[in-house]
Design a protein around this motif. Structure first.
Motif, PDB file in Angstrom:
ATOM      1  N   GLY A  17     -17.903   5.793 -22.123  1.00 57.65           N
ATOM      2  CA  GLY A  17     -17.774   5.694 -23.431  1.00 57.65           C
ATOM      3  C   GLY A  17     -16.322   5.285 -23.856  1.00 57.65           C
ATOM      4  O   GLY A  17     -15.853   6.086 -24.809  1.00 57.65           O
ATOM      5  N   CYS A  66      -8.451  -8.103 -34.178  1.00 62.28           N
ATOM      6  CA  CYS A  66      -9.308  -7.252 -33.809  1.00 62.28           C
ATOM      7  C   CYS A  66     -10.841  -7.765 -33.811  1.00 62.28           C
ATOM      8  O   CYS A  66     -11.692  -7.417 -34.389  1.00 62.28           O
ATOM      9  N   GLU A 105     -13.523 -10.677 -41.978  1.00 54.56           N
ATOM     10  CA  GLU A 105     -14.705 -10.672 -41.172  1.00 54.56           C
ATOM     11  C   GLU A 105     -15.920 -11.604 -41.163  1.00 54.56           C
ATOM     12  O   GLU A 105     -16.412 -11.848 -42.338  1.00 54.56           O
ATOM     13  N   GLY A 120     -10.771  -3.115 -36.187  1.00 56.16           N
ATOM     14  CA  GLY A 120     -10.129  -3.807 -37.241  1.00 56.16           C
ATOM     15  C   GLY A 120     -10.230  -2.663 -38.702  1.00 56.16           C
ATOM     16  O   GLY A 120      -9.165  -2.751 -39.143  1.00 56.16           O
ATOM     17  N   LEU A 147     -14.460   1.763 -26.771  1.00 55.46           N
ATOM     18  CA  LEU A 147     -13.906   1.634 -28.349  1.00 55.46           C
ATOM     19  C   LEU A 147     -13.013   2.800 -28.614  1.00 55.46           C
ATOM     20  O   LEU A 147     -12.032   2.424 -29.254  1.00 55.46           O
ATOM     21  N   PHE A 159     -28.104   8.882 -23.889  1.00 53.77           N
ATOM     22  CA  PHE A 159     -27.431   9.639 -24.596  1.00 53.77           C
ATOM     23  C   PHE A 159     -28.085   9.607 -26.112  1.00 53.77           C
ATOM     24  O   PHE A 159     -29.039   8.591 -26.389  1.00 53.77           O
ATOM     25  N   TYR A 216     -27.168  -7.049 -22.274  1.00 52.46           N
ATOM     26  CA  TYR A 216     -25.734  -7.623 -22.737  1.00 52.46           C
ATOM     27  C   TYR A 216     -24.987  -7.881 -21.345  1.00 52.46           C
ATOM     28  O   TYR A 216     -25.155  -7.063 -20.506  1.00 52.46           O
ATOM     29  N   GLY A 237     -11.261  -9.426 -38.249  1.00 52.12           N
ATOM     30  CA  GLY A 237     -12.366  -8.709 -37.758  1.00 52.12           C
ATOM     31  C   GLY A 237     -12.396  -7.195 -38.306  1.00 52.12           C
ATOM     32  O   GLY A 237     -11.530  -6.569 -38.254  1.00 52.12           O
ATOM     33  N   ALA A 238     -13.594  -6.868 -38.862  1.00 56.34           N
ATOM     34  CA  ALA A 238     -13.833  -5.622 -39.483  1.00 56.34           C
ATOM     35  C   ALA A 238     -14.984  -4.953 -38.636  1.00 56.34           C
ATOM     36  O   ALA A 238     -15.824  -4.379 -38.979  1.00 56.34           O
ATOM     37  N   SER A 296     -14.190 -16.495 -41.537  1.00 58.88           N
ATOM     38  CA  SER A 296     -13.848 -16.335 -40.006  1.00 58.88           C
ATOM     39  C   SER A 296     -12.286 -16.753 -40.201  1.00 58.88           C
ATOM     40  O   SER A 296     -11.898 -17.727 -40.975  1.00 58.88           O
TER      41      SER A 296
HETATM   42  C1  LIG Z   1     -24.251  -5.220 -27.096  1.00 58.90           C
HETATM   43  C2  LIG Z   1     -23.277  -4.484 -26.802  1.00 58.90           C
HETATM   44  C3  LIG Z   1     -23.411  -2.883 -26.566  1.00 58.90           C
HETATM   45  C4  LIG Z   1     -22.329  -2.256 -26.384  1.00 58.90           C
HETATM   46  N1  LIG Z   1     -22.818  -0.955 -25.873  1.00 58.90           N
HETATM   47  C5  LIG Z   1     -21.880   0.016 -25.887  1.00 58.90           C
HETATM   48  C6  LIG Z   1     -21.919   1.603 -25.447  1.00 58.90           C
HETATM   49  O1  LIG Z   1     -23.190   1.736 -25.318  1.00 58.90           O
HETATM   50  N2  LIG Z   1     -20.880   2.215 -25.200  1.00 58.90           N
HETATM   51  C7  LIG Z   1     -19.648   1.622 -25.423  1.00 58.90           C
HETATM   52  O2  LIG Z   1     -18.897   2.472 -25.202  1.00 58.90           O
HETATM   53  N3  LIG Z   1     -19.372   0.566 -25.758  1.00 58.90           N
HETATM   54  C8  LIG Z   1     -20.188  -0.496 -26.044  1.00 58.90           C
HETATM   55  N4  LIG Z   1     -20.167  -1.510 -26.271  1.00 58.90           N
HETATM   56  C9  LIG Z   1     -18.569  -1.900 -26.529  1.00 58.90           C
HETATM   57  C10 LIG Z   1     -18.300  -1.507 -28.018  1.00 58.90           C
HETATM   58  O3  LIG Z   1     -19.246  -1.803 -28.830  1.00 58.90           O
HETATM   59  C11 LIG Z   1     -16.838  -2.363 -28.345  1.00 58.90           C
HETATM   60  O4  LIG Z   1     -15.906  -1.821 -27.346  1.00 58.90           O
HETATM   61  C12 LIG Z   1     -16.533  -2.144 -29.926  1.00 58.90           C
HETATM   62  O5  LIG Z   1     -17.473  -2.786 -30.585  1.00 58.90           O
HETATM   63  C13 LIG Z   1     -15.080  -2.636 -29.973  1.00 58.90           C
HETATM   64  O6  LIG Z   1     -14.703  -2.805 -31.174  1.00 58.90           O
HETATM   65  P1  LIG Z   1     -14.272  -3.769 -31.855  1.00 58.90           P
HETATM   66  O7  LIG Z   1     -13.706  -3.495 -33.215  1.00 58.90           O
HETATM   67  O8  LIG Z   1     -12.550  -4.311 -31.101  1.00 58.90           O
HETATM   68  O9  LIG Z   1     -14.644  -5.195 -31.908  1.00 58.90           O
HETATM   69  P2  LIG Z   1     -16.046  -5.575 -32.254  1.00 58.90           P
HETATM   70  O10 LIG Z   1     -17.104  -4.485 -32.560  1.00 58.90           O
HETATM   71  O11 LIG Z   1     -16.751  -6.702 -31.398  1.00 58.90           O
HETATM   72  O12 LIG Z   1     -15.723  -6.222 -33.532  1.00 58.90           O
HETATM   73  C14 LIG Z   1     -15.100  -7.507 -33.745  1.00 58.90           C
HETATM   74  C15 LIG Z   1     -15.279  -8.078 -35.194  1.00 58.90           C
HETATM   75  O13 LIG Z   1     -14.827  -9.354 -35.320  1.00 58.90           O
HETATM   76  C16 LIG Z   1     -15.527 -10.295 -35.886  1.00 58.90           C
HETATM   77  N5  LIG Z   1     -14.961 -11.514 -35.770  1.00 58.90           N
HETATM   78  C17 LIG Z   1     -15.324 -12.239 -34.362  1.00 58.90           C
HETATM   79  N6  LIG Z   1     -14.488 -13.473 -34.722  1.00 58.90           N
HETATM   80  C18 LIG Z   1     -14.038 -13.554 -35.622  1.00 58.90           C
HETATM   81  C19 LIG Z   1     -13.251 -14.320 -36.521  1.00 58.90           C
HETATM   82  N7  LIG Z   1     -12.939 -15.483 -35.912  1.00 58.90           N
HETATM   83  N8  LIG Z   1     -12.924 -14.215 -37.689  1.00 58.90           N
HETATM   84  C20 LIG Z   1     -13.217 -12.925 -38.364  1.00 58.90           C
HETATM   85  N9  LIG Z   1     -13.906 -12.161 -37.612  1.00 58.90           N
HETATM   86  C21 LIG Z   1     -14.406 -12.310 -36.520  1.00 58.90           C
HETATM   87  C22 LIG Z   1     -17.023  -9.861 -35.456  1.00 58.90           C
HETATM   88  O14 LIG Z   1     -17.871 -10.382 -36.352  1.00 58.90           O
HETATM   89  C23 LIG Z   1     -16.778  -8.202 -35.391  1.00 58.90           C
HETATM   90  O15 LIG Z   1     -17.224  -7.451 -36.304  1.00 58.90           O
HETATM   91  C24 LIG Z   1     -21.061  -2.650 -26.264  1.00 58.90           C
HETATM   92  C25 LIG Z   1     -20.794  -3.889 -26.751  1.00 58.90           C
HETATM   93  C26 LIG Z   1     -21.731  -4.768 -26.956  1.00 58.90           C
HETATM   94  C27 LIG Z   1     -21.730  -6.220 -26.955  1.00 58.90           C
END
Ligand SMILES: Cc1cc2nc3c(=O)[nH]c(=O)nc-3n(C[C@H](O)[C@H](O)[C@H](O)COP(=O)(O)OP(=O)(O)OC[C@H]3O[C@@H](n4cnc5c(N)ncnc54)[C@H](O)[C@@H]3O)c2cc1C
Length: 406
Positions: free
Chosen positions: A305, A166, A34, A16, A308, A221, A275, A11-12, A134
């Motif tokens: 917030g 991630c 990713e 990640g 993340l 915001f 969502y 995951g990027a 993936s």
């Molecule tokens: C629609 C939406 C709106 C949001 N709005 C807010 C907000 O307003 N404020 C806030 O604080 N938080 C918000 N969040 C939460 C915030 O976006 C997340 O906390 C943040 O994206 C977490 O980052 P992450 O890198 O852990 O996961 P993600 O951003 O979900 O990244 C995970 C990555 O892994 C990739 N992936 C998935 N499965 C696989 C696999 N099997 N192999 C390889 N890659 C894979 C995905 O494509 C993705 O790019 C929101 C979330 C969503 C879904």
């Protein structure tokens, strides 16, 4: 630097990407896998709020100037009573001047962080970035982890010393490890309207402003947008019985926006999405050579917030941990420390605060509501109380608390 162990990052997303950069900077060989072939844009609005404690980490990975210039600096954080249209409390991050080199919040959309980090990673020879691939399955033994990845009909097998899961809330890695995602899903979904309407000019609110209302709370915001011209996100809860079309449709959108300010209509809307929102924490953050970080390990409602930000904290803690282990410091106890620190911190600071933030905005009992709003007003009028409040909401206290856990 000598070739060090190979880390595979699933995951990027922001977590990640940050983990991959921090690991590569410490000399690890890194493969980032990713599933998406491209980076998101304004068309997928997600998190944008980066608190002081996280800005310190963005600085640690060497991208702070570029990151800040891609977003907006927000010194203030407002609480309003939406039922009367009055400002209840304005918190000033400058009260953290002696606590952090970054006494402000930066609102930079998360996809910009990913873009900046991937650009850095592309210039590093020991990094392999596999966009469009993936992670499909995982095996591990005492010495290595084996990951099968796929793209269309192609498959490949990677082996590494460590796998960082991630890969977001629906994490394939977490499911492959059979780790429970404990918690619950709120009955109501959260809707986001993105508008060019300028709430600051109209009503003098700060770039982060929360509006309490027992019938329909709203959060505003401001972000810069990909064009850097500025746009506002209007977040509210849809009723559980409402369809997506109804919640986001012109009629309801106009009602929600004009209740914040009468001049805010739907004409300036540029995006709408909705969502599901959860409060969940993985039962374990590590299994052998595989770790979970970010949304793969924990999810929460976005009020405050914090999710993340906590994920970026996970990423750096994880890299520091494997760095210490690779340097020959004791293995298993150190590896276990990752979970010992990150899991309770998420529960104590992120889950608790986000649930409390939601309750504060939606409180229906008039006496409790008054008490909560009066409390915020009292805090904003007392510099030390305000500093204590902001140290907690910006996760500065969480960083201190995590360091205390051995
Ligand atoms: C629609 C939406 C709106 C949001 N709005 C807010 C907000 O307003 N404020 C806030 O604080 N938080 C918000 N969040 C939460 C915030 O976006 C997340 O906390 C943040 O994206 C977490 O980052 P992450 O890198 O852990 O996961 P993600 O951003 O979900 O990244 C995970 C990555 O892994 C990739 N992936 C998935 N499965 C696989 C696999 N099997 N192999 C390889 N890659 C894979 C995905 O494509 C993705 O790019 C929101 C979330 C969503 C879904």
């Amino acid at each position: 630097m000598a070739d060090r162990e190979h880390i595979i990052v699933a995951g990027a997303g922001p977590v990640g990407a940050v983990a991959a950069l921090a690991a590569a900077q410490r000399g690890f060989r890194v493969t980032v896998v990713e599933a998406n072939a491209g980076i998101e844009t304004d068309n997928a609005p997600r998190a944008a709020t980066f608190h002081p404690s996280t800005l310190e980490l963005v600085d640690e990975i060497g991208i702070i100037d570029e990151f800040v210039s891609a977003g907006l600096v927000c010194r203030y954080f407002d609480f309003w009573d939406k039922t009367t249209g009055t400002l209840v409390a304005r918190m000033d991050h400058d009260t953290l001047r002696d606590d952090t080199p970054f006494p402000f919040v930066v609102q930079t959309e998360q996809h910009k962080l990913v873009r900046i980090v991937l650009e850095r990673l592309r210039r590093m020879p020991e990094v392999d970035i596999r966009l469009g691939w993936s992670v499909d399955s995982i095996e591990q033994d005492a010495d290595r982890v084996t990951v099968r990845i796929g793209r269309d009909a192609e498959t490949e097998v990677l082996t590494g010393a460590w796998l960082f899961g991630c890969d977001g809330g629906r994490s394939t890695v977490r499911k492959a490890l059979d780790i429970e995602f404990e918690g619950y899903t709120w009955p109501e979904r959260f809707a986001v309207l993105t508008t060019l309407h300028d709430f600051e000019a109209e009503m003098g609110c700060s770039y982060r402003a929360y509006f309490a209302d027992p019938d329909q709370w709203v959060n505003l915001f401001k972000v810069a947008g990909d064009d850097m011209r500025g746009r506002w996100r209007v977040v509210f809860a849809a009723r559980p019985d409402q369809t997506d079309e109804d919640a986001l449709g012109d009629g309801h959108a106009a009602k929600v926006m004009s209740a914040v300010h009468p001049s805010a209509g739907t004409r300036s809307l540029v995006h709408r999405n909705i969502y599901n929102v959860h409060q969940r924490v993985a039962a374990a953050f590590r299994a052998g050579r595989v770790f979970l970080a970010g949304d793969a390990a924990h999810v929460n409602n976005p009020i405050g917030g914090l999710g993340l930000n906590c994920g970026v904290h996970d990423a750096l803690e994880l890299v520091h941990t494997v760095d210490e282990v690779a340097a020959g410091l004791s293995g298993a106890p150190l590896l276990d420390r990752y979970e010992r620190r990150r899991r309770p911190i998420n529960i104590e600071f992120v889950q608790q605060q986000t649930v409390d933030n939601k309750r504060r905005l939606e409180e229906k009992d008039p006496a409790k509501r008054r008490e909560r709003l009066d409390d915020l007003a009292r805090i904003s009028n007392d510099k030390e109380a305000q500093r204590a409040f902001l140290r907690r909401t910006s996760l500065l206290d969480a960083v201190v608390r995590a360091q205390e856990i051995d």
